[in-house]
Design a protein around this motif. Sequence first.
Motif, PDB file in Angstrom:
ATOM      1  N   PRO A  36      36.072 -21.731  18.114  1.00  0.00           N
ATOM      2  CA  PRO A  36      37.578 -22.271  17.656  1.00  0.00           C
ATOM      3  C   PRO A  36      38.156 -22.387  18.799  1.00  0.00           C
ATOM      4  CG  PRO A  36      37.546 -19.782  16.985  1.00  0.00           C
ATOM      5  CD  PRO A  36      36.092 -20.005  18.361  1.00  0.00           C
ATOM      6  N   MET A  37      39.104 -23.351  18.091  1.00  0.00           N
ATOM      7  CA  MET A  37      40.551 -23.285  19.059  1.00  0.00           C
ATOM      8  C   MET A  37      41.329 -21.983  17.849  1.00  0.00           C
ATOM      9  SD  MET A  37      41.324 -27.865  17.751  1.00  0.00           S
ATOM     10  CE  MET A  37      40.695 -28.690  18.633  1.00  0.00           C
ATOM     11  N   GLU A  38      42.305 -21.559  19.533  1.00  0.00           N
ATOM     12  CA  GLU A  38      43.294 -20.020  18.226  1.00  0.00           C
ATOM     13  C   GLU A  38      44.411 -20.349  18.881  1.00  0.00           C
ATOM     14  OE1 GLU A  38      42.550 -18.483  16.894  1.00  0.00           O
ATOM     15  OE2 GLU A  38      40.052 -17.994  16.808  1.00  0.00           O
ATOM     16  N   GLY A  39      45.803 -20.889  18.129  1.00  0.00           N
ATOM     17  CA  GLY A  39      46.790 -21.148  18.746  1.00  0.00           C
ATOM     18  C   GLY A  39      47.331 -22.324  19.176  1.00  0.00           C
ATOM     19  N   ALA A  49      43.466 -33.418  10.566  1.00  0.00           N
ATOM     20  CA  ALA A  49      43.818 -32.239  10.403  1.00  0.00           C
ATOM     21  C   ALA A  49      42.276 -31.546  11.840  1.00  0.00           C
ATOM     22  CB  ALA A  49      42.523 -31.359   9.212  1.00  0.00           C
ATOM     23  N   MET A  50      43.030 -30.556  12.930  1.00  0.00           N
ATOM     24  CA  MET A  50      42.002 -29.945  13.596  1.00  0.00           C
ATOM     25  C   MET A  50      40.848 -28.973  12.998  1.00  0.00           C
ATOM     26  SD  MET A  50      43.197 -30.900  16.643  1.00  0.00           S
ATOM     27  CE  MET A  50      43.928 -30.429  18.254  1.00  0.00           C
ATOM     28  N   PRO A  51      39.988 -28.436  13.786  1.00  0.00           N
ATOM     29  CA  PRO A  51      38.494 -27.957  13.064  1.00  0.00           C
ATOM     30  C   PRO A  51      38.850 -26.377  12.987  1.00  0.00           C
ATOM     31  CG  PRO A  51      38.130 -28.439  15.435  1.00  0.00           C
ATOM     32  CD  PRO A  51      39.846 -29.303  15.327  1.00  0.00           C
ATOM     33  N   LYS A  52      37.817 -25.876  12.582  1.00  0.00           N
ATOM     34  CA  LYS A  52      38.080 -24.693  12.610  1.00  0.00           C
ATOM     35  C   LYS A  52      39.009 -23.452  13.187  1.00  0.00           C
ATOM     36  CE  LYS A  52      34.878 -20.359  12.140  1.00  0.00           C
ATOM     37  NZ  LYS A  52      33.423 -19.987  11.767  1.00  0.00           N
ATOM     38  N   ASN A  53      39.929 -23.210  12.932  1.00  0.00           N
ATOM     39  CA  ASN A  53      40.464 -22.087  12.213  1.00  0.00           C
ATOM     40  C   ASN A  53      42.194 -22.977  12.838  1.00  0.00           C
ATOM     41  OD1 ASN A  53      38.469 -20.607  12.599  1.00  0.00           O
ATOM     42  ND2 ASN A  53      39.351 -18.948  14.701  1.00  0.00           N
ATOM     43  N   ARG A  54      42.029 -23.878  12.652  1.00  0.00           N
ATOM     44  CA  ARG A  54      43.591 -24.778  14.086  1.00  0.00           C
ATOM     45  C   ARG A  54      43.607 -25.879  12.388  1.00  0.00           C
ATOM     46  NH1 ARG A  54      47.659 -23.920  16.350  1.00  0.00           N
ATOM     47  NH2 ARG A  54      48.650 -24.702  14.722  1.00  0.00           N
ATOM     48  N   GLN A  55      42.971 -25.689  11.122  1.00  0.00           N
ATOM     49  CA  GLN A  55      43.123 -26.555  10.437  1.00  0.00           C
ATOM     50  C   GLN A  55      44.030 -26.901   9.756  1.00  0.00           C
ATOM     51  OE1 GLN A  55      39.753 -24.687   8.034  1.00  0.00           O
ATOM     52  NE2 GLN A  55      38.030 -26.852   8.811  1.00  0.00           N
TER      53      GLN A  55
END
Length: 462
Positions: free
Chosen positions: A178-181, A404-410
């Motif tokens: 997932p994307m993080e920060g 919106a971005m995917p999982k964890n950065r929605q």
Amino acid sequence: MLHVKATGIDCIDKSIFTSEDTLKSLPKYTMPDATHRGDVIKQLIHDELLLDGNSRQNLATFCQTWFEPEIQELMALAIDKNMVDKDEYPQTAEIERRCVHILADLWNAPQAKQSIGTSTTGSSEAAMLGGMALLWKWRDRQKKQGKETLAPNLITGPVQVCWHKFARYWGVELREIPMEGDRYIMTAEEVIKRCDENTIGVVPTLGVTFTGHYEPVDRVCHALDALEKQTGLDIPVHVDAASGGFVAPFLHADLKWDFRQPRVRSINASGHKFGLSPLGVGWIIWHEQEDLHPDLVFHVNYLGGDMPDFALNFSRPSGQVIAQYYNFIRLGRDGYTAIHQNCQRIALYLAEEINKLGEFDIIYDGSDGIPALSWKLNDKPHDFNLFDLADRLRTKGWLVPAYAMPKNRQDLVIQRILVKRGFSQDLAELLMKDYKDALAHLNKHPLNESLTEAEAGGFKHG
């Protein structure tokens, strides 16, 4: 024989818009009983299609929307040719084979003249074929070692929906990083955390759908090399180069993302994206014959030789493959380089201009990935969101998606532009004028309530 000159009334009787059919709506639920004039029905359907958006202003799509007339003529010649019927259309099959060899050479396959690959209906099908090859080879290895084959997994970064489909259809656990920060792509460290003996492969994306970045294929391969030395796990890499596979060889020739990395066992790409061909063609190339399990290959004899046939679809059109070959020969390396360099320059221009507006933070500017750019609202207070801005731009015909971005950065909403052949500097400047006008309108007339993603149309990546 007596020739009678047509009267004005005769001509009117034959015109399209005096036909009774123009006083009726086209059937929508049942087939009509009677036949109708072809010119009239063609005109009515043509007029309905006017209600579509202008594809040249669709900056959301990765797909090509501008073509030379020669491509349309060649596709017309192939309208009755079935790509799968290689015995009946051997020269079309030969053209497909030439494209496979050209791509293998472009992607630095060690033996391009003996390369194995196929055309597909698009990069999604090609990706699934690559995934199947990884899965079958992993199963075979596990069986030989007397191990279970019940829990395969595949490691990816944030990916396009085709990989979610592959995982669901073939019972594979998708370990999507997932994307993080501010990290929007996979890293080698995140990949290694998720590897085990049930990992069928790792899939870096060369041109991430959400932002345009390249994922670090070389660093991932080196990390997997080190992992194999430590643990004995030999995990292959499939590169999803749907967009970047036709960009990196021309704009980033020194980037070792392809078969120069021995761990890269297969690559898929989309011919109808930055390959510059019309919709409906993708490609997959394998490093060598052994990367395709024999159970997945059907052999067809033609042209005095043996050619493997491996696809999910059967009957499909051949015109797009012929158009791809036309582009390869017509443009050559110099042409592809010049086209993509121009697109990159325009992406950099747009990123610079959008950054000057003082309302946004640029996420990706087009400099080291595909010709694209993406951005978000900065931390200043705003009376609008990016969905509002995208909606306002539609009034001028521009489709500049907000999503919106995917999982964890929605929580993060961004906008993105794909710069493709046919989008000139002049159009870019006109877009920026309309963008500034839309921004000024929203600042001058703040909305009581901003749009949500669903209300804005539920944009899908493609």
